[in-house]
Design an enzyme around this catalytic site. Sequence first.
Site, PDB file in Angstrom:
ATOM      1  N   ASP A 194       0.852  -1.202   0.000  1.00  0.00           N
ATOM      2  CA  ASP A 194       0.000   0.000   0.000  1.00  0.00           C
ATOM      3  C   ASP A 194       0.882   1.244   0.000  1.00  0.00           C
ATOM      4  OD1 ASP A 194      -2.315   1.467  -0.020  1.00  0.00           O
ATOM      5  OD2 ASP A 194      -3.025   0.832   1.952  1.00  0.00           O
ATOM      6  N   HIS A 335     -10.285  -1.746  -7.220  1.00  0.00           N
ATOM      7  CA  HIS A 335     -10.174  -0.659  -6.232  1.00  0.00           C
ATOM      8  C   HIS A 335      -9.318   0.515  -6.733  1.00  0.00           C
ATOM      9  CE1 HIS A 335      -9.828   1.416  -2.433  1.00  0.00           C
ATOM     10  NE2 HIS A 335      -8.535   1.182  -2.336  1.00  0.00           N
TER      11      HIS A 335
HETATM   12 FE1  N7H Z   1      -7.274   2.162  -1.002  1.00  0.00          FE
HETATM   13  N1  N7H Z   1      -6.115  -2.476  -0.220  1.00  0.00           N
HETATM   14  O1  N7H Z   1      -5.257  -2.938   0.442  1.00  0.00           O
HETATM   15  O2  N7H Z   1      -6.844  -3.187  -0.896  1.00  0.00           O
HETATM   16  N2  N7H Z   1      -5.771   0.956  -1.660  1.00  0.00           N
HETATM   17  N3  N7H Z   1      -7.708   0.836   0.459  1.00  0.00           N
HETATM   18  N4  N7H Z   1      -8.680   3.448  -0.246  1.00  0.00           N
HETATM   19  N5  N7H Z   1      -6.763   3.575  -2.360  1.00  0.00           N
HETATM   20  C1  N7H Z   1      -4.877   1.277  -2.655  1.00  0.00           C
HETATM   21  O3  N7H Z   1      -1.590   2.369  -5.087  1.00  0.00           O
HETATM   22  C2  N7H Z   1      -7.188  -0.436   0.628  1.00  0.00           C
HETATM   23  C3  N7H Z   1      -9.459   3.249   0.844  1.00  0.00           C
HETATM   24  C4  N7H Z   1      -7.387   4.796  -2.555  1.00  0.00           C
HETATM   25  O4  N7H Z   1      -3.773   6.162  -7.534  1.00  0.00           O
HETATM   26  C5  N7H Z   1      -3.994   0.176  -2.879  1.00  0.00           C
HETATM   27  O5  N7H Z   1      -0.900   2.872  -3.093  1.00  0.00           O
HETATM   28  C6  N7H Z   1      -7.761  -1.027   1.830  1.00  0.00           C
HETATM   29  C7  N7H Z   1     -10.407   4.315   1.001  1.00  0.00           C
HETATM   30  C8  N7H Z   1      -6.695   5.547  -3.589  1.00  0.00           C
HETATM   31  O6  N7H Z   1      -3.958   4.186  -8.413  1.00  0.00           O
HETATM   32  C9  N7H Z   1      -4.367  -0.815  -2.014  1.00  0.00           C
HETATM   33  C10 N7H Z   1      -8.614  -0.089   2.360  1.00  0.00           C
HETATM   34  C11 N7H Z   1     -10.168   5.187  -0.041  1.00  0.00           C
HETATM   35  C12 N7H Z   1      -5.657   4.737  -4.015  1.00  0.00           C
HETATM   36  C13 N7H Z   1      -5.499  -0.332  -1.242  1.00  0.00           C
HETATM   37  C14 N7H Z   1      -8.573   1.060   1.493  1.00  0.00           C
HETATM   38  C15 N7H Z   1      -9.069   4.637  -0.804  1.00  0.00           C
HETATM   39  C16 N7H Z   1      -5.727   3.504  -3.237  1.00  0.00           C
HETATM   40  C17 N7H Z   1      -2.888   0.096  -3.916  1.00  0.00           C
HETATM   41  C18 N7H Z   1      -9.474  -0.153   3.581  1.00  0.00           C
HETATM   42  C19 N7H Z   1     -10.845   6.476  -0.401  1.00  0.00           C
HETATM   43  C20 N7H Z   1      -4.649   5.067  -5.100  1.00  0.00           C
HETATM   44  C21 N7H Z   1      -1.593   0.690  -3.426  1.00  0.00           C
HETATM   45  C22 N7H Z   1      -9.272  -0.963   4.569  1.00  0.00           C
HETATM   46  C23 N7H Z   1     -12.126   6.716  -0.246  1.00  0.00           C
HETATM   47  C24 N7H Z   1      -5.153   4.613  -6.453  1.00  0.00           C
HETATM   48  C25 N7H Z   1      -1.339   2.080  -3.905  1.00  0.00           C
HETATM   49  C26 N7H Z   1      -4.215   5.023  -7.558  1.00  0.00           C
HETATM   50  C27 N7H Z   1      -4.833   2.448  -3.364  1.00  0.00           C
HETATM   51  C28 N7H Z   1      -6.258  -1.045  -0.281  1.00  0.00           C
HETATM   52  C29 N7H Z   1      -9.335   2.172   1.709  1.00  0.00           C
HETATM   53  C30 N7H Z   1      -8.498   5.242  -1.892  1.00  0.00           C
HETATM   54  C31 N7H Z   1      -3.659  -2.165  -1.949  1.00  0.00           C
HETATM   55  C32 N7H Z   1      -7.531  -2.405   2.390  1.00  0.00           C
HETATM   56  C33 N7H Z   1     -11.458   4.439   2.094  1.00  0.00           C
HETATM   57  C34 N7H Z   1      -7.048   6.936  -4.085  1.00  0.00           C
END
Ligand code: N7H
Length: 482
Positions: A194, A335
Site C-alpha cells: 500500500d 479498487h
Molecule cells: Fe485504497 N487495499 O489494500 O486493498 N488501496 N484501500 N482506499 N486507495 C490502494 O496504489 C485499501 C481506501 C485509494 O492512484 C492500494 O498505493 C484497503 C479508502 C486511492 O492508483 C491498495 C482499504 C479510499 C488509491 C489499497 C482502502 C481509498 C488507493 C494500492 C481499507 C478512499 C490510489 C496501493 C481498509 C475513499 C489509487 C497504492 C491510484 C490504493 C487497499 C481504503 C483510496 C492495496 C484495504 C477508504 C485513491
Amino acid sequence: PLDPANVQGDILVGLPKKVQHYLFFQIDDDVAAFRKRLHLLIPFITNTTQAQDDRAKIAAHKKAAVEQGKNYEFLQLSGVNIAFSQFGLTKLGITDDMGDTAFTDGQQKDSKNLGDAGAPGADGEFVPNWIDAFKGQIHGVVLISGNCDLTVTATQATVLSIFNVGARITLHEVITLKGVVRPERGHEHFGFRDGISQPAVKDFDTKPNPGQETVRQGVILCGREGDVDANEESEKPFNRPACALDGSFLALRYLFQLVPEFNNFLKASSDPTKGLTADLLGARLVGRWKSGAPVDVFPLADNPAAGEDVLQNNNFRYDFPNDFETQDRCPFAAHTRKTNPRNDLEGPKIGVPTENRRIIRRGIPFGPEVTPEEATSGKTLHGRGLIFAAYCGSITNSFQFIQKSWANKVEFPPKEHVNPGFDPIIGQNKDGPNGVGPRSMVGANPSDQSATLSLPVEWVVPKGGEYFFSPSISVLRDTFAL
Ligand code: N7H
C-alpha cells in the site's frame, strides 16, 4: 512561495513510522488554559522540513547498515502533529467557515452519505454502526509516530503532560487508536503493498516517479493555487478564511478488515483449472498484485521486482489499446481504478480532469496478524484493519466524492455497455436493511468478462472516523494557541 517549515509534516512528507498513535481528544471547558498549553506543544510539532530530515537520516542509516552487512533497525525517532474537527474549532471559539460542508457537518452526519451501515436513532437521525467513542463529539486528534511502541508511548506521555499538568486537566482522551506496521513491511492486512500511488505536489515533489502525476498545491493545501471546486467547470476557488492557508483537511476512518473471510472468498471464487487462481482474482479486485505490480501492466502474472520498483510500479494509465472497452488487463471496478480512474476519465473518450479528486494517503494498519485458528475457520476473531488517513485541500472534492460517487456507484467508471459494479474493497451499498445492501461487480474473471461476481456485503467495516483540519504552524501559534 510555500514554506515547508510552516506545514505540518504528515501532510506532504508523512511522519516516518513503524507505530503511530491517534489520540482523539476533547478540550476541557477552560478553553483559555487549553490554548496556552497548545502554545507549549508547538515546539514539539514536526514540520515538513523536519519530517524530510528524519527521512534522510533513516535512509542514510539504512544504507550504512546494508554496507556493513548489519541488520537494519529503524532509527529511534518520534513525530507529533495535531488537527481539529469542526466541533474543536467551535469549542476554541474559531468562527471562520472553513468552506467545506463535509468538514463543517462532521463525519458522523456524513456517514449515511458515505454508505456506512446504521439505522435511525430515537430522534430519527441516522446513527452509523460505529463504536461509541466516535458517536460523541471529538474535538481533535494528536498524531504521534515513531520507531516503536515504547518511543511513541513516551512521546504520548509528554504530550499529555503538556496539556494536563498537575491537577489542571485541559484535554480529555476519548480514545487512542494504535497503528502498527505489519511484519510484512508496507503491506496492509489483505496482504497488498500500500501507499504506492500518491500525487506529487507542484514545486515541492520536484522529481516525480514515472506515472506519478503532479497536482497543484491547492489540491492538498488550502488557499494555494488549484484550491478550486471540482464540480464547477469554471474552477471556482473555494472561499477560505485566512486561517485555512497551508492547512489541509484530514479524512480519518477507522476501518476493520475481514481478512480470513476475504481470503476464503478468493479461494472459493477462483477457478485455477481455467486460469483464475485466487492470487489473480485478488489482484483483479484490487488492481494490483500483492507485490504492488499493477495488473494493467502485468495482467497475467505477478512481477515482484516491478512491484517494489518505484520506476515501474505506478507507470500506467489504463490506456493500453482496448483498455477503455475491455477488462482484459484490469476490471473497471478494481479498487485502484475506481479510486483513481486515470485515463478512464482523463483520456480522449471522456476528457474530464481528475486532479482535484486526488488525496495523499497516510494510514497505518492496526491489529494482530491472522492467527492459525482464524485462517482455518475463515472467521475473524481479532479486530484488525486500517486507520485510513487522507489529506486533501477539500473533502467534498476528493475523499467524500471518491467514496460516494466512485466506489459506491455501480455505473462508475462510465462504460457504454456495462455497469462496472461496486468497488469490491471499499464500495458500500446503503440500499438494504440497516443500510447494508448486496454488492457485485463484473469483469473479475478475464475469460468471462460480462459475468457478475456477487460479493459479500462488506470486507471493510467502518467503525468510526471524523473529518479534521490540520492547520499551518503559524496559524496554530497565532490563531489557535494563546
Ligand atoms: Fe485504497 N487495499 O489494500 O486493498 N488501496 N484501500 N482506499 N486507495 C490502494 O496504489 C485499501 C481506501 C485509494 O492512484 C492500494 O498505493 C484497503 C479508502 C486511492 O492508483 C491498495 C482499504 C479510499 C488509491 C489499497 C482502502 C481509498 C488507493 C494500492 C481499507 C478512499 C490510489 C496501493 C481498509 C475513499 C489509487 C497504492 C491510484 C490504493 C487497499 C481504503 C483510496 C492495496 C484495504 C477508504 C485513491
